[in-house]
Structure formats: structure tokens, C-alpha cells
Design an enzyme around this catalytic site. Structure first.
Site, PDB file in Angstrom:
ATOM      1  N   TYR A 137      -4.844  10.492  -1.224  1.00 35.35           N
ATOM      2  CA  TYR A 137      -3.457  10.157  -0.639  1.00 35.35           C
ATOM      3  C   TYR A 137      -2.417  10.219  -1.939  1.00 35.35           C
ATOM      4  O   TYR A 137      -1.619  11.407  -1.935  1.00 35.35           O
ATOM      5  CB  TYR A 137      -3.548   8.565  -0.255  1.00 35.35           C
ATOM      6  N   GLU A 155       0.668  -1.285  -0.029  1.00 33.37           N
ATOM      7  CA  GLU A 155      -0.102  -0.024  -0.024  1.00 33.37           C
ATOM      8  C   GLU A 155       0.901   1.242   0.074  1.00 33.37           C
ATOM      9  O   GLU A 155       0.452   2.121  -0.651  1.00 33.37           O
ATOM     10  CB  GLU A 155      -1.061   0.163   1.054  1.00 33.37           C
ATOM     11  N   CYS A 171      -7.177   9.956   6.328  1.00 37.58           N
ATOM     12  CA  CYS A 171      -7.331   9.822   7.778  1.00 37.58           C
ATOM     13  C   CYS A 171      -5.802   9.982   8.372  1.00 37.58           C
ATOM     14  O   CYS A 171      -5.536  11.015   9.539  1.00 37.58           O
ATOM     15  CB  CYS A 171      -7.608   8.440   8.470  1.00 37.58           C
ATOM     16  N   TYR A 206     -14.689   0.652  17.281  1.00 35.91           N
ATOM     17  CA  TYR A 206     -16.028   0.534  16.944  1.00 35.91           C
ATOM     18  C   TYR A 206     -16.574  -0.461  17.998  1.00 35.91           C
ATOM     19  O   TYR A 206     -15.896  -1.294  18.247  1.00 35.91           O
ATOM     20  CB  TYR A 206     -16.014  -0.127  15.386  1.00 35.91           C
ATOM     21  N   ARG A 247      12.408  23.514   9.641  1.00 33.60           N
ATOM     22  CA  ARG A 247      10.916  23.366  10.354  1.00 33.60           C
ATOM     23  C   ARG A 247      10.018  23.060   9.482  1.00 33.60           C
ATOM     24  O   ARG A 247       8.810  23.079   9.724  1.00 33.60           O
ATOM     25  CB  ARG A 247      10.737  24.327  11.213  1.00 33.60           C
ATOM     26  N   TRP A 283      -8.613  -1.627  -0.231  1.00 36.74           N
ATOM     27  CA  TRP A 283      -9.220  -0.459  -0.674  1.00 36.74           C
ATOM     28  C   TRP A 283     -10.568  -0.890  -1.540  1.00 36.74           C
ATOM     29  O   TRP A 283     -11.269   0.040  -2.055  1.00 36.74           O
ATOM     30  CB  TRP A 283      -8.433   0.346  -1.622  1.00 36.74           C
ATOM     31  N   ARG A 329      -6.076  12.284  12.219  1.00 40.80           N
ATOM     32  CA  ARG A 329      -7.364  12.927  12.450  1.00 40.80           C
ATOM     33  C   ARG A 329      -8.422  11.997  13.185  1.00 40.80           C
ATOM     34  O   ARG A 329      -9.037  12.258  13.929  1.00 40.80           O
ATOM     35  CB  ARG A 329      -8.043  13.634  11.484  1.00 40.80           C
ATOM     36  N   SER A 330      -8.664  10.779  12.528  1.00 44.94           N
ATOM     37  CA  SER A 330      -9.336   9.773  12.837  1.00 44.94           C
ATOM     38  C   SER A 330      -8.767   8.307  12.826  1.00 44.94           C
ATOM     39  O   SER A 330      -8.482   7.871  11.691  1.00 44.94           O
ATOM     40  CB  SER A 330     -10.661   9.839  11.895  1.00 44.94           C
ATOM     41  N   SER A 331      -8.666   7.495  13.826  1.00 43.16           N
ATOM     42  CA  SER A 331      -8.049   6.389  14.034  1.00 43.16           C
ATOM     43  C   SER A 331      -8.743   4.925  14.411  1.00 43.16           C
ATOM     44  O   SER A 331      -9.438   5.330  15.533  1.00 43.16           O
ATOM     45  CB  SER A 331      -6.852   6.376  14.864  1.00 43.16           C
ATOM     46  N   ASP A 332      -9.217   4.266  13.383  1.00 41.42           N
ATOM     47  CA  ASP A 332      -9.839   2.907  13.977  1.00 41.42           C
ATOM     48  C   ASP A 332      -8.742   2.092  14.928  1.00 41.42           C
ATOM     49  O   ASP A 332      -7.731   1.698  14.023  1.00 41.42           O
ATOM     50  CB  ASP A 332     -10.251   2.248  12.848  1.00 41.42           C
ATOM     51  N   ASN A 368      -0.980   1.846  10.258  1.00 45.75           N
ATOM     52  CA  ASN A 368      -0.575   3.096  10.103  1.00 45.75           C
ATOM     53  C   ASN A 368       0.780   3.232  10.866  1.00 45.75           C
ATOM     54  O   ASN A 368       1.786   3.873  10.131  1.00 45.75           O
ATOM     55  CB  ASN A 368      -1.427   4.058  10.722  1.00 45.75           C
TER      56      ASN A 368
END
Length: 277
Positions: free
Chosen positions: A94, A58, A159, A222, A126, A80, A179-182, A190
Site C-alpha cells: 500500500y 490507517e 485488496c 466467510y 482520464r 495489521w 479485487r477481493s472483498s471480505d 474500505n
């Protein structure tokens, strides 16, 4: 990977019950961070088997700038498929934003090429980062992923959306913002992916590796993963595996799965769980 298990336990015990886009329901905490020293092993979960080949392929697919599932399917990756059109299209997500960020004059910016140039020539900057949150192409939440793609938008918003890099003493660290993690299904994937990317970038820039830091906005479990989380929390982590890069391609964009060797990976059995669509 004790820190990961502690996060799962924290969400289970203290998470707020919330609704979500998929209608599944979650327990959720806001604002959490995990840190992994890559010199202490490759952070691939050992309390359940994670399919490293899918992680690597991936990432390679992202780095190619590809947004069609055909290449993934050729390499045994189906993660996917639920979000793509019948033609395998996923819209400008992505890889498209990473490699071909559109400009107002009709051009494109290769954010990964920029990152590599900074790491080689301006490692104290930076501003060594890339991201995929292109507001113009974010999906309409009232439409299906497929209808969003047909309208020229992303099938899903990113995500894992921002990566920042830091070099000190000749070693590379990466901070990833999700931002949003299963946390049961997605987060182990990840963590391994950003760790692999860090090794690849370090090799290309002639650097060693240091830390991977993962910062999470909405960290959730979930409701239909509760039993699987209990099973995982009942297991004891084993030693982390070691990653070896067997070849140094001419560019970041020419790696193959066969260029990686994962040594000493002896995970416990896979734990199946449904994906929230």
C-alpha cells in the site's frame, strides 16, 4: 447503506461455495458495484459500529508511505498486527507503492502527488489514478506473510488496489476497485476509507465532492461470519453521519485524526467476528 445490506443478502442467498487461501471457506459472487453520493452523508455503516478512528488513522498511515505497524500502534490501531514481523514490518505494500513506486533507474514515483497535480491542473484527464498492484513485490502464496516480508515482498497483496478520479462541475468522484472483498469485516472499512480520501483530495484541490463508486471482483462472506451476517441483516439502517474537515493542511500528507469531525453517528452495537488470516 441499504445497497451494502442488499449485497450481503445477495451473497448469502446466491453465492457459490468456494475454498480460499485461509482455509476458512466462503460464499462468493463475482463482479458487484456500489455507489454512494457523498452529498447525502458520509457512508459509514450504521447497522453496526465501525471504528472510524481506525479507518482514518490507517488512511493517514498509508498516505505517509509507512509500512511498519509502530505508528499504527501508537495511534491505537492493531488491525495489521497479525501479518507483520516481530519488528512490525509489512513489506512494500500500500503506502510504499502509493508514495514510492520504484522505477527501473532506481528512482521513485509519488503517485499521490501525481493525482493531486492532475486534479488541480488537468481535471478532465482520464489518467487520474493510482494503484498498488506491483507484480514484482506480490507475495508467494505458499509462504507466510512474515516470510514474504523477510524475502522483500509484501505481507499481503493489495485488496483495494486501484483508485480512479473524475471531476465534473467542480466536484470529485472516486472509483475504487477491490479485487477481493471480505464483505462483512473489510468492505465497510474500505467504503469509509475511500470516502474520507475523496473528501481530503477534494479539499486539497479546491473541489466539491460527488460520488464514491466501489467495484468488487470477488465479493465474499466467510463461512464463520454467517451468524454475524444474519444479525446485521436483521437491523434497520439509521441516518448517515456528516463528515466535517476542521482544518486544511498545507499538503495531503499532513492530516491528523483530529482534523476530522464525524457528526450524527449513532450506530447500533458492534458485531464481533474472527479475521481470516
Amino acid at each position: 447503506m441499504h445497497a451494502y445490506l442488499d449485497l450481503l443478502r445477495d451473497i448469502r442467498d446466491h453465492g457459490a461455495v468456494r475454498t480460499d487461501r485461509t482455509g476458512t471457506g466462503t460464499r462468493s459472487l463475482f463482479g458487484r458495484q456500489l455507489r454512494f453520493d457523498l452529498n447525502h452523508g458520509f457512508p459509514l455503516l450504521t447497522t453496526k459500529k465501525v471504528h472510524f478512528k481506525s479507518v482514518a488513522n490507517e488512511l493517514i498511515w498509508f498516505l505517509k508511505g509507512d509500512t511498519n505497524t509502530a505508528w499504527l500502534k501508537e495511534h491505537g490501531v492493531s488491525i495489521w498486527d497479525e501479518w507483520s514481523t516481530e519488528q512490525g514490518e509489512l513489506g512494500p505494500l500500500y503506502g510504499a507503492q502509493w508514495r514510492r513506486w520504484p522505477t527501473r533507474d532506481g528512482g521513485e514515483i509519488d503517485q499521490l502527488a501525481y493525482v493531486l497535480d492532475c486534479l488541480k491542473n488537468r481535471p478532465d484527464s482520464r489518467r487520474i489514478l493510482f494503484h498498488g498492484w506491483n507484480v514484482e513485490y506480490l507475495p508467494d502464496e505458499t509462504l507466510s506473510p512474515q516470510d514474504n516480508v523477510r524475502a522483500g515482498r509484501m505481507a499481503l497483496p493489495p485488496c483495494h488496489l486501484l483508485y480512479q478520479f473524475y471531476v465534473v462541475d467542480g466536484k470529485l468522484s472516486t472509483l475504487l476497485f477491490i479485487r477481493s472483498s471480505d464483505t462483512f469485516l473489510g468492505l465497510p472499512f474500505n467504503i469509509a476509507s475511500v470516502a474520507l480520501l475523496t473528501h481530503m483530495l477534494a479539499q486539497q484541490a479546491g473541489l466539491g465532492v460527488a460520488d464514491v463508486v466501489v467495484s468488487i471482483g470477488d465479493a465474499h462472506i466467510y463461512s464463520n461470519h454467517a451468524d454475524q451476517v444474519e444479525m446485521q441483516l436483521s437491523r434497520t439502517p439509521g441516518p448517515l453521519p456528516t463528515l466535517k474537515l476542521l482544518r486544511q493542511p498545507d499538503t495531503l500528507f499532513e492530516y491528523n485524526f483530529e482534523d476530522f469531525a464525524l457528526e450524527g453517528y449513532n450506530p447500533q452495537a458492534h458485531i464481533s467476528a474472527p479475521v481470516a488470516i
